[in-house]
Design a protein around this motif. Structure first.
Motif, PDB file in Angstrom:
ATOM      1  N   LYS A  41      -4.503   5.643  -8.320  1.00 46.93           N
ATOM      2  CA  LYS A  41      -4.823   4.749  -7.202  1.00 46.93           C
ATOM      3  C   LYS A  41      -3.666   4.641  -6.226  1.00 46.93           C
ATOM      4  CE  LYS A  41      -5.245   1.243  -9.971  1.00 46.93           C
ATOM      5  NZ  LYS A  41      -4.957   1.759 -11.324  1.00 46.93           N
ATOM      6  N   SER A  42      -2.491   4.342  -6.758  1.00 44.12           N
ATOM      7  CA  SER A  42      -1.330   4.199  -5.884  1.00 44.12           C
ATOM      8  C   SER A  42      -1.028   5.510  -5.175  1.00 44.12           C
ATOM      9  CB  SER A  42      -0.102   3.767  -6.688  1.00 44.12           C
ATOM     10  OG  SER A  42      -0.346   2.530  -7.294  1.00 44.12           O
ATOM     11  N   THR A  43      -1.176   6.598  -5.922  1.00 40.68           N
ATOM     12  CA  THR A  43      -0.922   7.904  -5.332  1.00 40.68           C
ATOM     13  C   THR A  43      -1.817   8.118  -4.122  1.00 40.68           C
ATOM     14  OG1 THR A  43      -0.400   8.698  -7.533  1.00 40.68           O
ATOM     15  CG2 THR A  43      -0.808  10.361  -5.856  1.00 40.68           C
ATOM     16  N   LEU A 156      -3.312  -2.130   0.623  1.00 36.76           N
ATOM     17  CA  LEU A 156      -2.770  -3.144  -0.287  1.00 36.76           C
ATOM     18  C   LEU A 156      -2.697  -2.568  -1.690  1.00 36.76           C
ATOM     19  CD1 LEU A 156      -5.464  -5.262   1.225  1.00 36.76           C
ATOM     20  CD2 LEU A 156      -3.184  -6.246   1.321  1.00 36.76           C
ATOM     21  N   ASP A 157      -1.475  -2.506  -2.241  1.00 35.89           N
ATOM     22  CA  ASP A 157      -1.293  -1.956  -3.588  1.00 35.89           C
ATOM     23  C   ASP A 157      -1.130  -3.097  -4.573  1.00 35.89           C
ATOM     24  OD1 ASP A 157      -0.908  -0.371  -5.747  1.00 35.89           O
ATOM     25  OD2 ASP A 157       1.103   0.297  -5.191  1.00 35.89           O
ATOM     26  N   GLU A 158      -2.185  -3.393  -5.295  1.00 37.28           N
ATOM     27  CA  GLU A 158      -2.185  -4.483  -6.270  1.00 37.28           C
ATOM     28  C   GLU A 158      -1.450  -5.711  -5.740  1.00 37.28           C
ATOM     29  OE1 GLU A 158      -2.014  -3.514 -10.202  1.00 37.28           O
ATOM     30  OE2 GLU A 158      -2.253  -1.367  -9.934  1.00 37.28           O
ATOM     31  N   PRO A 159      -1.904  -6.253  -4.647  1.00 40.15           N
ATOM     32  CA  PRO A 159      -1.135  -7.326  -4.002  1.00 40.15           C
ATOM     33  C   PRO A 159      -1.127  -8.617  -4.808  1.00 40.15           C
ATOM     34  CG  PRO A 159      -3.250  -7.081  -2.921  1.00 40.15           C
ATOM     35  CD  PRO A 159      -3.157  -5.973  -3.930  1.00 40.15           C
TER      36      PRO A 159
HETATM   37 MG   LIG Z   1      -0.071   1.757  -8.944  1.00 44.78          MG
END
Ligand SMILES: [Mg+2]
Ligand SMILES: Nc1ncnc2c1ncn2[C@@H]1O[C@H](COP(=O)(O)OP(=O)(O)OP(=O)(O)O)[C@@H](O)[C@H]1O
Lengths: 353, 437
Positions: A41-43, A156-159
């Motif tokens: 996901k982050s990638t 938004l990365d796991e905000p």
């Molecule tokens: Mg991540």
């Protein structure tokens, strides 16, 4: 502005993390990238803002191919999981930073910063340093910094990962409110299904670098395309039973129990191995076929209780229902199963009906 | 509880306190003590004697405060046969017949030159046969105090009085202190130091040296840290290793390489010679090139410290902060200027103050390369102190003066440290404990 990932591929050295992903985020939509830890996901998110360079395929903002545009020029706002505030700058300077590097006149910067600070309710914190704020306040600062220069897309990365339960609830609706007020296209990375379902217009569910299904939260809950999707969404989670088609009915494994196919399901060939998915709310509540079992686990959730019922063949069904006095741990019960609501998957985990 | 923590803290501090005492305070105190003496090769470091030499008499004469006659009287060599002299001669085993002869014919007589006295001796009947013995016997009756050693001031005063030269009280004291060969307490080191024009030249050189090398160290260290940060990791490791070489090579070899590089028969001259540039000694050929070489020699050694400290500090900045600045639209320069440099404040403070202090006291690379030359142009304070106190061509080492110079350096170092602490708001950085108690 819509985002289109077209056969997007990302490798770290030899490790293939994302292989030929296709995804469209519509203009003004909030899309969740949901999946277990390490699924990429982050990638994906970092590739959309070019922190990672993609190794194949294209990324489009609107109709513009931005694959070769550097992150400085993509005009995206990013909220990082740890907020990544600049520790040596005041909150004002943090929010003003994207405008400052654009060399916007100081007067205008001041106006914009105050406007966005009002929007996220941190107008009175601007003089402080990040270390003097609570997690939720830092989160709002990160959000305003991402929004202040009116980006084309918000990532938004796991905000909410670092917030406590109450604050998380509050910020969930807060972020959604701000996204809707600004009408910005947003991608939210999360591994929390509740977050994804409650905040987003659509969910893209990922596993091992692949998108399994993209649809609205409601549809994804009721019409999962695979058993993985069905298992990932829903709390308490869905229970699975193994079975085989016999005489047009479902014969549960190692058991004499036969269940009718739901009426929407076309005729299935005899001998076909199937997996049945039963959501807890469809067992023990409505009318249906009575199933015998033993209560093997009770979890109190306040208004409702969660019961695990072990059937004769050892399989476990889950039931959620209002607290009842007649079912304690170890009791034998006979509860109805709403067979119309059973989800049927084949032995590969693909949805049959 | 409070009390216990206090004692515990003191316990933990003890080794540090002992270290400070042994390695810092005691040397500083010793330096301060020596700085207020005139110790040197001439005086030795233990006590002294009284010795009046013709040279000292001449110096007293130059001062012009003395009556000329009494000075002449002091340095004149007068002979008189006295009972004391006879008794001494007798106890040294001279023949009693000779002594009796002296007593009989010469007792009480005065001679104003050695020649006259010896001539008179030759008339004594039982005189020694050998000329050398005769001459030696004359010395028992010398009334001069020139070139004689007196171990205590009492002896010297008695002898001085015995010469019968009329001296005023101040003149008497001046002769006394001028002929003392040991060390004395004095503030002359400092008055001399500040009145000597050479001192100010050396001070200015030191300032130039510290500022240039400091700027080079910090600037180049930062440059290396930043550039290697943006390089792929393999290359950056290589470059860092290359810049560490000057630090880890033995100073003598390292400077030798520089000599080989810069001498008029060296690498640069040879290569430039191919293009018709005349050979030139870059190390000592001109003031400008000498300074350039001094700064580079020291700079390349020192830059590695900054490079390592800055590199690790940059590495310690969370990646996401750098990512954030990039998506916020900052270009490389803005990223360095607004994100990286502010977070390097600590290591820059540390390196600047550390380097300043070590540069103030360092001279080994200058000593090995230019030796302060050409002329005195690259001579710095610490090197001058070293030459003065420990090593010079004349062999006349002035420990006291060197210590005084060192004391100035120590004072300066403390002042500079305090200045840095103020400048970088050190107390603000460390004031709040990270863990509250
Ligand atoms: Mg991540
Ligand atoms: N720099 C890297 N080098 C090699 N592999 C990496 C690198 N970064 C991530 N990966 C791998 O890529 C995969 C996806 O990582 P990613 O950070 O996108 O996961 P994620 O879905 O965001 O997980 P989480 O929810 O835990 O944050 C992981 O298996 C991870 O090990």
């Amino acid at each position: 502005m819509r985002i289109l990932l077209d056969n997007f591929t990302k490798k770290f050295d030899d490790v293939m993390v994302i292989n030929n992903m296709n995804l469209e985020v519509r203009d003004g939509e909030m899309m969740a990238l949901l999946g277990p830890s390490g699924c990429g996901k982050s990638t994906t998110l970092f590739s959309i803002c070019e922190i990672y360079q993609c190794n194949g395929g294209r990324i489009l903002f609107g109709d513009r191919d931005v694959s070769n545009v550097t992150s400085q020029h993509r005009n995206v706002g990013v909220v990082f999981q740890n907020y990544a505030l600049y520790p040596h700058m005041s909150i004002f300077d943090n929010i003003a930073f994207p405008l400052m590097v654009k060399k916007m006149p100081a007067e205008q910067i001041k106006k914009e910063v105050h406007k966005i600070a009002e929007l996220v309710h941190i107008g009175d914190l601007l003089e402080r340093k990040p270390s003097q704020l609570s997690g939720g306040q830092q989160q709002r600062v990160a959000l305003s910094r991402a929004l202040v220069r009116k980006p084309d897309v918000l990532l938004l990365d796991e905000p909410l990962a670092n917030l406590d339960a109450k604050l998380r609830l509050e910020m969930r609706s807060e972020i959604r409110r701000i996204q809707q007020e600004t009408g910005i296209t947003a991608v939210l990375v999360t591994h929390d299904q509740v977050e994804a379902m409650s905040m987003c217009d659509r969910i893209a569910l990922m596993d091992h670098g692949k998108i399994l299904q993209v649809t609205t939260p409601n549809d994804m809950y009721h019409n999962p395309q695979t058993d993985f999707v069905a298992g990932f969404l829903g709390n308490p989670p869905i229970a699975f039973l193994d079975g085989v088609i016999t005489n047009g009915q479902i014969q549960l494994k190692d058991s004499a129990i036969q269940l009718p196919l739901p009426s929407r399901v076309p005729v299935q060939p005899d001998g076909k191995i199937v997996r049945l998915g039963v959501r807890p709310e469809y067992f023990g509540n409505q009318a249906g076929i009575e199933l015998q079992g033993q209560v093997s686990f009770v979890e109190t959730q306040g208004r409702e209780n969660l019961y695990d019922i072990r059937l004769g063949n050892g399989a476990v069904l889950r039931s959620i229902q209002p607290v009842r006095a007649d079912a304690g741990l170890g009791d034998s019960v006979s509860w109805p199963l709403d067979t119309e609501q059973i989800l049927i998957f084949d032995d590969q985990g693909q949805r049959v009906a | 509880m409070r009390q216990r923590i206090g004692l515990l803290g003191l316990g933990f501090m003890t080794p540090a306190l002992v270290m400070v005492l042994v390695f810092f305070l005691i040397p500083v105190v010793m330096t301060a003590v020596f700085g207020f003496t005139n110790m040197g090769t001439a005086t030795g470091i233990s006590g002294g004697e009284y010795l009046l030499t013709p040279k000292i008499v001449k110096q007293l004469e130059i001062r012009g405060e003395f009556d000329k006659q009494s000075l002449t009287a002091l340095s004149s060599n007068r002979y008189q046969v006295t009972e004391a002299g006879l008794a001494k001669a007798a106890s040294d085993g001279l023949k009693s017949a000779y002594i009796q002869g002296l007593r009989d014919s010469l007792l009480g007589r005065e001679y104003s030159s050695k020649r006259d006295f010896e001539r008179a001796l030759k008339k004594i009947k039982d005189r020694p046969r050998k000329v050398r013995a005769l001459k030696k016997s004359a010395e028992y009756f010398s009334q001069s105090i020139l070139n004689r050693r007196y171990l205590t001031d009492h002896e010297f005063k008695t002898a001085l009085a015995a010469t019968g030269v009329q001296l005023s009280a101040t003149e008497f004291d001046q002769v006394l202190s001028a002929s003392y060969t040991g060390w004395i307490w004095t503030t002359d080191n400092f008055t001399n130091m500040f009145s000597k024009p050479d001192t100010w030249v050396v001070a200015f050189n030191t300032l130039v040296y510290v500022l240039l090398v400091l700027a080079f160290n910090i600037g180049f260290g930062l440059f290396l840290a930043l550039t290697t940060f943006y390089l792929p990791s393999g290359q950056s490791a290589f470059f860092r290793a290359v810049w560490l070489l000057p630090r880890i090579s033995p100073p003598v070899l390292y400077v030798l390489l520089w000599k080989w590089l810069t001498w008029d028969t060296g690498f640069i001259s040879t290569v430039l010679g191919w293009f018709g540039v005349p050979a030139f000694n870059y190390m000592l050929g001109s003031v400008g090139s000498a300074w350039a070489v001094v700064v580079l020699i020291n700079g390349f050694v020192g830059a590695s410290l900054g490079m390592i400290l800055f590199s690790s500090a940059i590495q310690a900045i969370p990646k996401s902060i750098l990512y954030a600045s990039e998506v916020d639209g900052a270009n490389r320069w803005q990223q360095v200027r607004y994100i990286i440099l502010p977070q390097l404040r600590w290591p820059i403070l540390f390196t600047t103050s550390y380097t300043t202090l070590s540069l103030l006291t360092s001279f080994e690379y200058i000593l090995l390369s230019t030796e302060g030359g050409p002329g005195n142009t690259t001579n710095v304070w610490a090197l001058e102190a070293y030459f003065t106190a420990l090593n010079n061509y004349a062999g006349n080492l002035k420990y006291g003066y060197g210590a005084a110079m060192a004391l100035v350096l120590v004072t300066l170092g403390v002042l500079v440290s305090l200045l840095y602490l103020r400048l970088f708001k050190f107390d603000e950085l460390v004031a709040r404990p990270k863990i509250e108690n």
